[in-house]
Design a protein around this motif. Structure first.
Motif, short mmCIF file in Angstrom:
data_model
loop_
_atom_site.label_atom_id
_atom_site.label_comp_id
_atom_site.label_asym_id
_atom_site.label_seq_id
_atom_site.Cartn_x
_atom_site.Cartn_y
_atom_site.Cartn_z
N ARG A 113 1.06 35.73 17.23
CA ARG A 113 1.58 35.94 18.57
C ARG A 113 3.03 35.50 18.62
NH1 ARG A 113 -0.53 39.19 21.89
NH2 ARG A 113 -0.04 37.93 23.70
N GLY A 114 3.86 36.33 19.26
CA GLY A 114 5.27 36.00 19.42
C GLY A 114 6.15 37.19 19.10
N HIS A 115 7.36 37.19 19.65
CA HIS A 115 8.30 38.28 19.40
C HIS A 115 8.88 38.13 17.99
CE1 HIS A 115 8.33 40.12 23.35
NE2 HIS A 115 8.34 38.91 23.88
N ALA A 116 8.97 39.25 17.30
CA ALA A 116 9.49 39.26 15.93
C ALA A 116 10.93 39.74 15.91
CB ALA A 116 8.64 40.16 15.05
N ARG A 117 11.73 39.15 15.05
CA ARG A 117 13.08 39.64 14.81
C ARG A 117 13.38 39.51 13.32
NH1 ARG A 117 16.94 35.77 14.06
NH2 ARG A 117 16.37 33.62 14.56
N PHE A 118 14.19 40.45 12.84
CA PHE A 118 14.53 40.46 11.42
C PHE A 118 15.56 39.37 11.10
CE2 PHE A 118 12.65 44.63 11.71
CZ PHE A 118 12.06 44.82 10.45
N ILE A 119 15.27 38.60 10.07
CA ILE A 119 16.27 37.68 9.50
C ILE A 119 17.06 38.43 8.43
CG2 ILE A 119 16.62 35.53 8.23
CD1 ILE A 119 13.92 34.58 9.41
N ASP A 120 16.33 39.21 7.64
CA ASP A 120 16.89 40.10 6.63
C ASP A 120 15.85 41.19 6.38
OD1 ASP A 120 15.02 39.20 4.61
OD2 ASP A 120 16.29 37.46 4.27
N PRO A 121 16.08 42.13 5.47
CA PRO A 121 15.14 43.26 5.32
C PRO A 121 13.71 42.88 4.95
CG PRO A 121 17.24 43.78 4.29
CD PRO A 121 17.29 42.34 4.65
N ARG A 122 13.47 41.65 4.48
CA ARG A 122 12.12 41.27 4.07
C ARG A 122 11.58 40.06 4.83
NH1 ARG A 122 10.26 43.54 -0.91
NH2 ARG A 122 11.49 45.43 -1.26
N ARG A 123 12.36 39.51 5.73
CA ARG A 123 11.90 38.29 6.44
C ARG A 123 11.98 38.46 7.94
NH1 ARG A 123 14.79 33.12 5.16
NH2 ARG A 123 16.63 34.49 5.04
N LEU A 124 10.97 37.92 8.62
CA LEU A 124 10.87 37.98 10.08
C LEU A 124 10.72 36.57 10.65
CD1 LEU A 124 8.22 40.85 10.32
CD2 LEU A 124 10.65 41.08 10.85
N GLN A 125 11.38 36.36 11.78
CA GLN A 125 11.18 35.14 12.56
C GLN A 125 10.27 35.48 13.73
OE1 GLN A 125 12.48 31.91 12.06
NE2 GLN A 125 10.98 31.42 13.65
N ILE A 126 9.15 34.77 13.85
CA ILE A 126 8.19 35.02 14.92
C ILE A 126 8.30 33.88 15.93
CG2 ILE A 126 5.82 35.61 15.48
CD1 ILE A 126 7.20 37.37 13.30
N GLY A 127 8.83 34.18 17.12
CA GLY A 127 9.04 33.14 18.12
C GLY A 127 9.85 32.01 17.53
N ASP A 128 9.41 30.78 17.79
CA ASP A 128 10.08 29.62 17.21
C ASP A 128 9.14 28.84 16.30
OD1 ASP A 128 8.33 28.58 19.02
OD2 ASP A 128 9.82 27.46 20.19
N HIS A 129 8.07 29.58 15.81
CA HIS A 129 7.03 28.83 15.11
C HIS A 129 6.73 29.30 13.69
CE1 HIS A 129 4.32 32.22 15.99
NE2 HIS A 129 4.75 32.16 17.24
N THR A 130 7.10 30.54 13.32
CA THR A 130 6.69 31.04 12.01
C THR A 130 7.76 31.95 11.40
OG1 THR A 130 4.38 31.07 12.74
CG2 THR A 130 4.87 32.29 10.74
N THR A 131 7.95 31.80 10.11
CA THR A 131 8.76 32.72 9.33
C THR A 131 7.83 33.50 8.41
OG1 THR A 131 10.69 31.26 9.35
CG2 THR A 131 10.63 32.97 7.66
N VAL A 132 7.95 34.84 8.44
CA VAL A 132 7.11 35.70 7.62
C VAL A 132 7.97 36.38 6.56
CG1 VAL A 132 5.63 37.74 7.57
CG2 VAL A 132 5.45 36.12 9.47
#
Length: 477
Positions: A113-132
């Motif tokens: 749960r949470g809004h996703a934004r791209f850090i780079d082409p392979r990494r996502l920041q989800i809210g303020d709690h998870t890096t994917v």
């Protein structure tokens, strides 16, 4: 901060996102779903299903109005707006519940749960709690209704289709801005439910029709029932005594100022990409901020990012979102070796009366190929037997066939039971059937499909006897 590594990350848990997730899982990949808003697809929550509930109520009212023409005289018509909207909301929530039940069956570990934004082409920041960190990413964030800039200052007096289905009661009056699918469906439904409605379009277009004969027929049908203002521009809109004073100018230069309780903005949708930080992906973006992609694979450039559903604004209907989601999820799993999907026949349906449908290649597309490439077969439903029996004898169907091969290329129509005719035509196009193939199939009597047979016979005649030029005056009987 949690850190998670997966094979496939899907952003968005709508129709396309769910399909992409399941397709990636089917390929044996570790996939997750990411959602920053409420669960429940656009179709179930604010689109296909609640709009059809409102249309069903409107059709019931119209049936009562039409009954005396059959010699059936019901009592005075009374529309309870609160009861109408209560059923819309209750049944809408039931459909959303089915979707939520499906989401609940997905393992909790696969849902973020949470809004996703791209850090780079392979990494996502989800809210303020998870890096994917993901080997591949599917963007399936959908779209949202747009409100024209000149109406944005109206606050609660301007609504979009999402808002309509949360109404407690029907308003006294609504100005519908837009003559596309949403504007036409909701505008006609509200009119039939006793709301004073005017529908405004900047051009002479209705829905997505491009065939001038079908468009003329449809325009005449709707103009007979609705306050339809085509080729009309909004000059201004101002709040006056808790109503909107709408100033409009028609094509002949005449101007009018009228008051409405609400303005329904139904003039388009925007992709939900603003919060994704797509600039961090390195992808080429178009003017609307959408990554350029290959429609055959749903792949963005040569990257590990794929896109599907309403967010790409290519085919914003549920069945296409589902197919695109499957393709995007499968190809994300297969990356770096995606597979091109088989060609699919496009078709769309507007659930107005008459219903409107477009199947396969449009008139405009075929016309651009030059004269002599296709023949047209047509039928007017005015004298079509079953249509007259039902007092739904209005509209026109035109089918397009390829010279030489005789293959059905597409069709445009406005007429009774078009949702069923559209499926027959789409299946025939998908199967690459010829006009002769279709005419060899059985047709029952008396059914609306006999009108299709008339159009096919006309097309066959044009293929074998008539000039290859398009005679705009021909309307088969």
């Amino acid at each position: 901060m949690d850190n998670l590594t997966v094979d496939v990350a899907v952003i968005g848990v709508g129709t396309a996102g769910l399909a992409a997730y399941r397709a990636a899982k089917k390929q044996g990949r570790h996939a997750i779903l990411i959602e920053g808003g409420p669960y429940g697809t656009t179709c179930a929550r604010v689109g296909c299903m609640p709009s059809k509930l409102l249309i069903a109520a409107a059709d019931a009212a119209q049936t009562i109005r039409r009954a005396p023409a059959f010699g059936v005289h019901p009592g005075p018509l009374r529309i309870d707006g609160r009861q109408v909207m209560a059923r819309v909301r209750t049944e809408r929530d039931r459909f959303v519940g089915f979707v939520l039940d499906g989401v609940d069956k997905i393992p909790v570990a696969d849902r973020l749960r949470g809004h996703a934004r791209f850090i780079d082409p392979r990494r996502l920041q989800i809210g303020d709690h998870t890096t994917v960190t993901a080997g591949r990413i599917v963007i399936a964030t959908g779209s949202s209704p747009s409100i024209p800039e000149q109406l944005q200052h109206l606050g609660k007096h301007v609504v979009v289709n999402d808002d309509v289905f949360d109404w407690d009661d029907l308003p006294e009056s609504v100005a519908v801005v837009g003559t596309g699918v949403v504007g036409l469906e909701l505008g006609q439904a509200l009119h039939r439910l006793g709301v004073r409605v005017a529908i405004f379009g900047r051009s002479n277009r209705i829905a997505q029709l491009t065939d001038p004969v079908v468009l003329e027929s449809a325009t005449a049908c709707f103009s007979d029932e609705l306050d339809l203002r085509l080729n009309t521009h909004i000059v201004s809109a101002q709040l006056q005594d808790q109503q909107v004073a709408l100033h409009t100018r028609s094509a002949d230069g005449s101007e009018r100022v009228e008051r409405f309780a609400l303005i329904l903005a139904a003039a388009g949708r925007s992709p939900n990409v603003a919060q994704l930080s797509l600039e961090n992906t390195g992808l080429e973006l178009d003017q609307q901020g959408i990554p350029t992609f290959d429609p055959a694979t749903m792949q963005c450039g040569d990257s590990a990012i794929f896109i599907a559903g309403d967010v790409n604004l290519q085919r914003p209907v549920l069945h296409e979102a589902n197919v695109q989601g499957i393709e995007a999820g499968k190809n994300a799993a297969l990356y770096p070796d995606p597979e091109s999907a088989a060609d699919r026949v496009r078709f769309s349906i507007v659930f107005s009366e008459p219903q409107i449908a477009m199947i396969g290649q449009s008139y405009r597309t075929l016309e651009s190929t030059g004269p002599g490439t296709f023949a047209i077969g047509a039928v007017s439903f005015q004298d079509q037997g079953r249509s007259r029996i039902m007092l739904q004898n209005h509209g026109t169907l035109r089918v397009y066939a390829e010279h030489g091969s005789g293959r059905l290329l597409g069709a445009e129509l406005a007429g009774p039971r078009a949702e069923h005719l559209a499926h027959l035509l789409a299946w025939a196009c998908q199967s690459k059937m010829t006009i002769s193939d279709m005419l060899a199939l059985p047709f029952y009597h008396p059914v609306v499909e006999e009108g299709l047979r008339t159009a096919l016979r006309d097309a066959q005649y044009q293929l074998t006897h008539a000039s290859t030029s398009d005679d705009m005056s021909i309307v088969g009987r």
